[in-house]
Design a protein around this motif. Structure first.
Motif, mmCIF file in Angstrom:
data_model
loop_
_atom_site.group_PDB
_atom_site.id
_atom_site.type_symbol
_atom_site.label_atom_id
_atom_site.label_comp_id
_atom_site.label_asym_id
_atom_site.label_seq_id
_atom_site.Cartn_x
_atom_site.Cartn_y
_atom_site.Cartn_z
ATOM 1 N N ALA A 1 -1.399 -5.212 -5.693
ATOM 2 C CA ALA A 1 -0.887 -4.706 -4.417
ATOM 3 C C ALA A 1 -0.471 -5.842 -3.495
ATOM 4 N N HIS B 1 -4.828 1.477 -1.700
ATOM 5 C CA HIS B 1 -3.783 0.498 -2.002
ATOM 6 C C HIS B 1 -2.398 1.109 -1.828
ATOM 7 N N GLU C 1 -6.066 -4.735 -6.271
ATOM 8 C CA GLU C 1 -5.866 -5.447 -5.013
ATOM 9 C C GLU C 1 -4.878 -6.597 -5.181
#
Length: 374
Positions: free
Chosen positions: A200, A247, A197
């Protein structure tokens, strides 16, 4: 009609036949030449050249316009710059990048990631949250990228490719180490999911900044994130769908929202994941490693050819280094007849050309492609 290079590439990605199959050399990080392969080819062709490489850790050559014109290449490369104040030179063979990853080369060999900030032990979410990730707004990334894209648009009629940074799989492996990263998919899921996360988040902001800089002067965006090996995916496809694919969808929406096509690079036997890549917006798959398991060109074209294009496909494991020029020409014709039927194909070698490929075979590959007519 007289086709421009740009029209030829975009037609292929729209599954239309142009006058001939489009050709790429050096338009993407994985479609060029290793720096030791470049001088022999230029000498063979009698072309002047300088020996320059793309920013570390890559060791691919910066290709002279004269070479691209000699082979009538349809693409042009645009990449980001190096991070300001990041490349801590440890010694002549070793450096530290902006992520805190140590890279090392030996002689003419490639840079390999030796150690990352999360390589040791079992790091925690707290360790991850406390770590200083690179700034996607660092001026070094964007310095000159808009001008380079604009120059290609002004001076050529080629399809301009914006090459973005490593994706969440590659970068995660560099930070954590290949083996630990794969183990974390099963044993440390919360940690690796949060790492993805955060990477990304960085990637989306950097991509947004870069796309703002280049404006309408690029046509395609290249993204690299290996998912497979020679024999199959590196992990169960269900793991991809559960924790990586969301993602990728978010990352790729950043590109698709600009109306741009996506070239996605994954080496190996990626066939079990092609439907997923199509679902998240990928327009073209590179490098199409035809000697990997379940990557037969006929099967790929039949199963996916109306929904995704193929970019690569000329074998670098056996054919190009060990075949004859006549064998290379014959294989070029065969691959075009399969992957190029009804468009949907851009010709290139399977990954960057290495120094074991004879110059005669490189010339045979590109000259045969140039002679093709639909």
């Amino acid at each position: 009609m007289a086709w421009t290079h740009r029209e030829r590439v975009l037609a292929a990605l729209n599954h239309e036949e142009a006058d001939r199959v489009p050709i790429d050399l050096g338009g993407c990080f994985s479609t060029g030449m290793y720096f030791t392969a470049y001088p022999p080819l230029m000498q063979h062709l009698g072309l002047a050249h300088e020996n320059a490489t793309l920013p570390k850790p890559r060791r691919t050559a910066v290709l002279a316009p004269s070479l691209l014109e000699r082979f009538d290449i349809d693409t042009r490369f645009t990449g980001l710059g190096a991070y300001d104040d990041s490349h801590g030179e440890i010694d002549e063979d070793t450096f530290l990048d902006e992520w805190g990853v140590t890279w090392q080369k030996v002689g003419d060999g490639p840079y390999l990631d030796e150690h990352g900030p999360f390589s040791d032990g079992k790091p925690t979410i707290e360790d991850l949250e406390a770590y200083q990730f690179p700034d996607p707004g660092n001026p070094g990334y964007l310095r000159g990228v808009g001008d380079r894209a604009a120059a290609h648009r002004k001076k050529t009629d080629c399809a301009v490719v914006l090459n973005l940074r490593y994706g969440i799989v590659h970068q995660g492996m560099f930070l954590r180490g290949f083996t630990n990263w794969l183990k974390d998919l099963h044993k440390n899921r919360e940690f690796i999911s949060r790492m993805m996360e955060l990477i990304a988040d960085y990637w989306v902001q950097l991509a947004t900044n870069a796309l703002d800089e280049v404006g309408n002067n690029v046509d395609l965006v290249y993204v690299g994130d290996d998912l497979a090996m020679q024999t199959g995916p590196m992990f169960n496809p269900e793991i991809y769908r559960e924790i990586i694919k969301p993602h990728h969808r978010r990352m790729f929406e950043t590109i698709k929202s600009r109306g741009l096509k996506i070239i996605y690079h994954s080496c190996g036997a990626v066939a079990p994941l092609i439907d997923d890549l199509i679902d998240v917006g990928v327009d073209a798959l590179n490098p199409v490693q035809v000697n990997a398991s379940n990557m037969d060109p006929n099967d790929l074209k039949e199963a996916f050819g109306d929904r995704i294009s193929f970019w690569g496909g000329i074998d670098t494991q056996k054919l190009l280094p060990f075949g004859t020029p006549d064998e290379v020409r014959a294989e070029v014709r065969r691959i075009i007849s399969i992957l190029g039927k009804d468009g949907g194909y851009v010709l290139n070698s399977v990954h960057n050309l290495q120094p074991d490929v004879p110059s005669e075979n490189i010339v045979a590959m590109f000259d045969e492609a140039r002679a093709h007519r639909y």
